[in-house]
Motif scaffolding. Sequence first.
Motif, short mmCIF file in Angstrom:
data_model
loop_
_atom_site.label_atom_id
_atom_site.label_comp_id
_atom_site.label_asym_id
_atom_site.label_seq_id
_atom_site.Cartn_x
_atom_site.Cartn_y
_atom_site.Cartn_z
N THR A 282 -13.61 43.08 10.18
CA THR A 282 -12.51 42.44 10.90
C THR A 282 -11.73 41.50 10.00
O THR A 282 -10.50 41.41 10.09
N LEU A 283 -12.41 40.81 9.10
CA LEU A 283 -11.74 39.87 8.21
C LEU A 283 -11.46 40.45 6.83
O LEU A 283 -10.53 40.01 6.16
N TYR A 284 -12.27 41.43 6.39
CA TYR A 284 -12.18 41.88 5.01
C TYR A 284 -11.92 43.38 4.85
O TYR A 284 -11.85 43.86 3.72
N GLY A 285 -11.82 44.13 5.92
CA GLY A 285 -11.44 45.53 5.81
C GLY A 285 -12.56 46.42 5.31
O GLY A 285 -13.75 46.19 5.57
N SER A 286 -12.17 47.44 4.56
CA SER A 286 -13.10 48.48 4.12
C SER A 286 -14.18 47.91 3.19
O SER A 286 -13.98 46.89 2.53
N ASP A 287 -15.31 48.59 3.16
CA ASP A 287 -16.47 48.30 2.30
C ASP A 287 -17.31 47.13 2.78
O ASP A 287 -18.32 46.80 2.16
N PRO A 511 -13.05 35.36 18.83
CA PRO A 511 -12.66 36.77 18.85
C PRO A 511 -11.71 37.08 17.69
O PRO A 511 -10.92 36.22 17.28
N GLY A 512 -11.79 38.29 17.17
CA GLY A 512 -10.89 38.70 16.09
C GLY A 512 -10.70 40.20 16.10
O GLY A 512 -11.50 40.96 16.66
N ILE A 513 -9.62 40.64 15.47
CA ILE A 513 -9.32 42.06 15.39
C ILE A 513 -8.51 42.34 14.13
O ILE A 513 -7.75 41.47 13.66
N THR A 526 -10.41 47.36 14.21
CA THR A 526 -11.78 46.87 14.02
C THR A 526 -11.92 45.52 14.70
O THR A 526 -11.43 44.50 14.19
N PRO A 527 -12.59 45.45 15.86
CA PRO A 527 -12.75 44.17 16.57
C PRO A 527 -14.08 43.49 16.24
O PRO A 527 -15.02 44.10 15.74
N ARG A 528 -14.14 42.20 16.55
CA ARG A 528 -15.38 41.43 16.44
C ARG A 528 -15.32 40.24 17.38
O ARG A 528 -14.26 39.65 17.59
#
Length: 769
Positions: A282-287, A511-513, A526-528
């Motif tokens: 959610t904060l850093y993307g792929s990997d 909450p984040g997305i 991608t949610p969290r």
Amino acid sequence: MRNADAVSATGSSSRNVPGERRPERLRVDERLDPFDRATERRRERERAAGAARERPVGGRGRQLRRAVIAALLFVGPGAFPAVAWAQRGVVRGRVFEAGSAAPIVGARVRLSGPDSATALTGADGVWRTRALPPGRYRIRVDHVGYAARDVVFTIEAGARAVVDIVLTPRPIALDALVVTASRRLQRLKDAPVATELITRGELRRTGASDLASVLVERTGIALEPGHPVGAGIMVQGLGSERVLVLVDGQPFIGRISGKIDLSRIPTSMIERVEVVKGPQSTLYGSDAMGGVVNVITRDAGEDDVWTGGARLTAGSHGRLDIAANARGTVGPVSYVGDVGRRTVSLVPGYDGESGARAERWDGLAKLGWRVAPALTLQTSILALDERQRWRTGTLYQFADNRQWGGRVGAQWASGRHRLTPTLYATEFSHLSRRAAGPEPVDGTGEREVQRLIEGELLYDVALGAHALDLGIEARRESIRSDRVLGHDRSLLSTESFAQLTLSGDRWAVVPGIRLSTGERWGSHWTPRLATLYRPVPSLAIRVAVGEGYRAPAFKELYMEFLNIGPGFGYTVRGNPGLRPETSRNITAGVEWAGSWLSLRGQLFYNRFDDFIETRTAGDSSGITIFTYGNIARGTTRGAEFEAGASWRGLRVEAGYTRLVTRDEETGGPLLGRPGHAARLGLRYALPIGLRASITGTYTGRTPIERSETGVTERGAFTRFDARLAQTLPYGFELTFGADNLFDARPRDWPVVTGRQFYAGIAWRRTPGP
């Protein structure tokens, strides 16, 4: 008074804190500055001269003195400023660590009573206040990483109080600042997801020269061998290709067969390491499916003087490490410089010693400029140069790796608003060669070059007790390799995220997305949701639910590789139709942190789908054809438990990890994941400056291969590392240590090498008080 010790105005604590050494009282002359020393000596001479002049006097003289004293008492000192000032007292002292008696720099000392004052300790742990009126005072001393302490004392008229205070290190530094959990600066205890912090002091105490050697001793982290060599890590059962490594918040590239070799990163340039386990896409993307390891490099500090140091370490297997650094500020400009060279006759991720050698150069330079109170500019560059050699059969294998990364950024803060733009570029070059002799042949081998250019804009605003974080990123990744179809490939992607922090006195809901858009696979959300609750200040309960996400790598999309030898042959072809991998995670944890004891427990569950693995695509003229597909599904679940305690100079740490994995295709466990792991660390510090530590790590049986008859496992093993360090005058320190003390050499464990001894000397310069 509760949680406080009584102290007189003429000396140190009147009683000892349980479990702590009684401090030796400071001599007045040793701790005053030149002006105060001259004043004190003048007063002593005046007192001596007065005593010499004193003669017995008659009744009239005695009556006159008594009359003057009575008049002064009747009128009161307020009418005579000089007399009132003479009745004030000066308070000073020293703050040092329990057990080792090492001075604590930067401790905050606050006095409250008839008057108030604040002071900070200098490089020698000494603090001093201005003159204070007599009366009863409370002094509170706190420092990040230490349990705060309250002392009550009385200062008498005209006296000089000397107060020495001992602080006990906390097992968890709850007030330390971290940035990884929320992509903004916050206290460790306020992080919405559990964050493990490895400080500069802990890095130095390990004696390790690279990051991989440090992480192997942490709970819940397992080393994973690279291909063909290297030392990656595994978190919550997810391997190195699914754990994101950052340096100062920016991606650290250079994956070989999906693995990042963490031995490339030297500890000499690291200020701290932050590890966040579980999906952080959610904060850093792929990997970032398995977690994030964020390496924060050294910073300049705020003193208008330079600090720095140097280190030399030599040991068995030809180990020789040399490092030097300097940092400081000049007016509004801050700077950091670090350079080092490391050599050893071993290669990470490879247990053979015959013909093996690794040589590394590294350098870091950082500049900061405070243009205005609200605006700061920063730039940095990191460079790594590595030569590796190892032997397989009759041939020598060579890997030459060069890497650089440059960053230019700014930070603007005004009131509730903060804006942080950053431009980042990095390149990794890998040259693979082989030869019959110990030196490679010029002009041979295969070269691969990976590049990344990224622009990022972060914005956060404080909304009372709440906060909003927004970010947008645009990146271009490229690769040039003979093993990639078309030789040159590039991918463009844009990503944006939003995170809202709702918080009260004891709780936080975050909450984040994130929206990720790539030219090959479209868009992905991608949610969290993370929550934090503190029923009491020392107890934290955290629960997080989120998704993980990983985009296909270049080689998985475009690889074209043929390998033919005597009696064998195969080819690997990429699959441009691959979809991103996904996972779902729930993590729940409890953390209790007291002044001398800490406990932490965490449960996690990951379910992954569409994981990319190799599969057989057919056979052509006796050559097997492999390709990639979204075929792997399964789960990882487990528990982690940690405990830490400090008493006098003794510190004890323990941890245990239980991991259960399942491959849905076979119904068996995932390969390469140990089911049990544990660690125990003991550290003791003596007042003479001697520190001793020993750490034991246990790795349980691990499945490594499947066959028709079942699963083949590696055996369990236990490794111990020991270290001694002696502080010397003038900032010097001697160290002696042994890694893998009892020479544990389990079969089929390429990341484990034999016993290694080392000795070193270090020098550090710190600013004066």
